[in-house]
Design a protein around this motif. Structure first.
Motif, PDB file in Angstrom:
ATOM      1  N   ALA A  89     -57.699   8.254 -10.210  1.00  0.00           N
ATOM      2  CA  ALA A  89     -58.107   7.032 -10.906  1.00  0.00           C
ATOM      3  C   ALA A  89     -59.503   7.187 -11.496  1.00  0.00           C
ATOM      4  O   ALA A  89     -59.761   6.793 -12.642  1.00  0.00           O
ATOM      5  N   MET A  93     -60.493   7.432 -15.687  1.00  0.00           N
ATOM      6  CA  MET A  93     -61.454   6.538 -16.330  1.00  0.00           C
ATOM      7  C   MET A  93     -62.582   7.332 -16.978  1.00  0.00           C
ATOM      8  O   MET A  93     -62.983   7.051 -18.106  1.00  0.00           O
ATOM      9  N   TYR A 142     -55.358   9.052 -22.138  1.00  0.00           N
ATOM     10  CA  TYR A 142     -56.108   8.768 -20.911  1.00  0.00           C
ATOM     11  C   TYR A 142     -56.210   7.265 -20.669  1.00  0.00           C
ATOM     12  O   TYR A 142     -56.140   6.811 -19.521  1.00  0.00           O
ATOM     13  N   VAL A 146     -55.034   5.007 -17.323  1.00  0.00           N
ATOM     14  CA  VAL A 146     -55.863   3.993 -16.664  1.00  0.00           C
ATOM     15  C   VAL A 146     -55.116   2.664 -16.582  1.00  0.00           C
ATOM     16  O   VAL A 146     -55.108   1.998 -15.539  1.00  0.00           O
ATOM     17  N   ARG A 150     -53.959   1.096 -12.948  1.00  0.00           N
ATOM     18  CA  ARG A 150     -54.893   0.046 -12.532  1.00  0.00           C
ATOM     19  C   ARG A 150     -54.205  -0.915 -11.582  1.00  0.00           C
ATOM     20  O   ARG A 150     -53.039  -1.262 -11.743  1.00  0.00           O
ATOM     21  N   LEU A 166     -63.135   0.953 -11.286  1.00  0.00           N
ATOM     22  CA  LEU A 166     -63.210   1.475 -12.651  1.00  0.00           C
ATOM     23  C   LEU A 166     -64.553   1.142 -13.295  1.00  0.00           C
ATOM     24  O   LEU A 166     -65.111   1.952 -14.044  1.00  0.00           O
TER      25      LEU A 166
END
Length: 307
Positions: A89, A93, A142, A146, A150, A166
């Motif tokens: 994760a 980001m 990308y 995310v 999320r 994030l």
């Protein structure tokens, strides 16, 4: 005669790592990343700080994407001593931010609609246009990861997949922009007040990086006190510190008593202290806003340290 050995946990390769929505996004990241820097390296060309940054960003993201896809496909991430969900994760980001920056910088500095003079010619122009398009697609790949990973409301997930997690990556990224402007002849050493601002940026950056590192390494459960409460306290202090910097920095840089309220006419483009001071001021307010939003979200997090 020879017996076939079957893996006790099923197939060795986890095909879902490349066929799931997140896996598809990661495969596209590899395809777009390889295409982008290949186009630039082969004929598009790059140079200077801006070009080197773009190539470094694309190369770094591609290398780590290969690692992520390889570990997911072979399930070797279970052998790594870190929180894999937090790592992926955080990386997604960071990669989205790096690729977004490169997707803006490369066309801005290198891509033109008219053909450059020979020997480069229209072929170089075409390669640069294509690289710019794939750089944008790489950022979208990308960003898609995310969005797919999320945390949703009520979902139990890793901290770095939450909005607060994030935002930590974005805060650290913005702080790096501030540091870049500070070292580019910003004259922050003239006053104690502006040195205080630099201390604020440095302290908050180090604390934010520590939060990310603890989450990725999976050590948030061994701090001796609830990690979610520590986050709220730290974020509240960061808001106060950045609020002080947001007041002090513009006063000591743009007030006529201490600095220049407007850009000096004799300031050269690319080497003007006033420009660096303006960049620092703008991104100070950006990070202040990010920390305020982070504080609002941190109050609602119920953190599960084992994920």
């Amino acid at each position: 005669m020879g017996s076939t050995m079957e893996p006790p946990g099923g197939a060795y390769l986890h095909l879902g790592a490349v066929t799931s929505p997140v896996g598809t996004a990661r495969v596209l990241q590899l395809a777009f990343g390889c295409t982008t820097f290949s186009l630039v390296a082969h004929r598009g060309g790059f140079g200077g700080v801006q070009g080197n940054f773009c190539m470094a960003a694309w190369g770094f993201c591609f290398a780590l994407s290969v690692l992520v896809v390889g570990c997911e496909l072979t399930r070797l991430h279970s052998c790594l001593r870190l929180s894999w969900d937090n790592f992926t994760a955080a990386f997604a980001m960071l990669a989205a931010l790096l690729c977004a920056t490169a997707a803006v910088i490369y066309p801005l500095y290198f891509t033109r609609l008219e053909c450059p003079p020979e020997p480069a010619g229209c072929m170089t122009r075409n390669f640069r246009l294509a690289a710019s398009v794939f750089a944008g697609l790489l950022f979208l790949a990308y960003a898609a990861e995310v969005a797919l990973t999320r945390a949703r409301p009520g979902q139990v997930t890793s901290y770095m997949a939450t909005v607060s997690g994030l935002l930590k990556i974005v805060q650290a990224f913005v702080a790096c922009i501030i540091f870049g402007a500070l070292i580019h002849d910003s004259r922050y050493g003239r006053y104690v007040a502006t040195q205080w601002c630099v201390a604020v940026y440095s302290l908050c950056f180090m604390a934010t990086v520590a939060v990310v590192a603890l989450s990725v390494m999976g050590h948030t459960g061994g701090l001796g006190c609830p990690f979610d409460r520590l986050l709220v306290v730290y974020t509240f202090l960061a808001v106060l510190l950045y609020l002080s910097a947001a007041v002090i920095w513009p006063v000591f840089c743009f007030d006529p008593k201490y600095g220049e309220p407007g850009r000096p006419s004799d300031c050269l483009r690319g080497s003007c202290p006033w420009d660096s001071q303006l960049v620092v001021a703008i991104f100070t307010y950006v990070n202040l806003l990010l920390y305020i939003v982070d504080l609002a979200y941190s109050q609602r997090i119920r953190f599960v340290p084992t994920l």
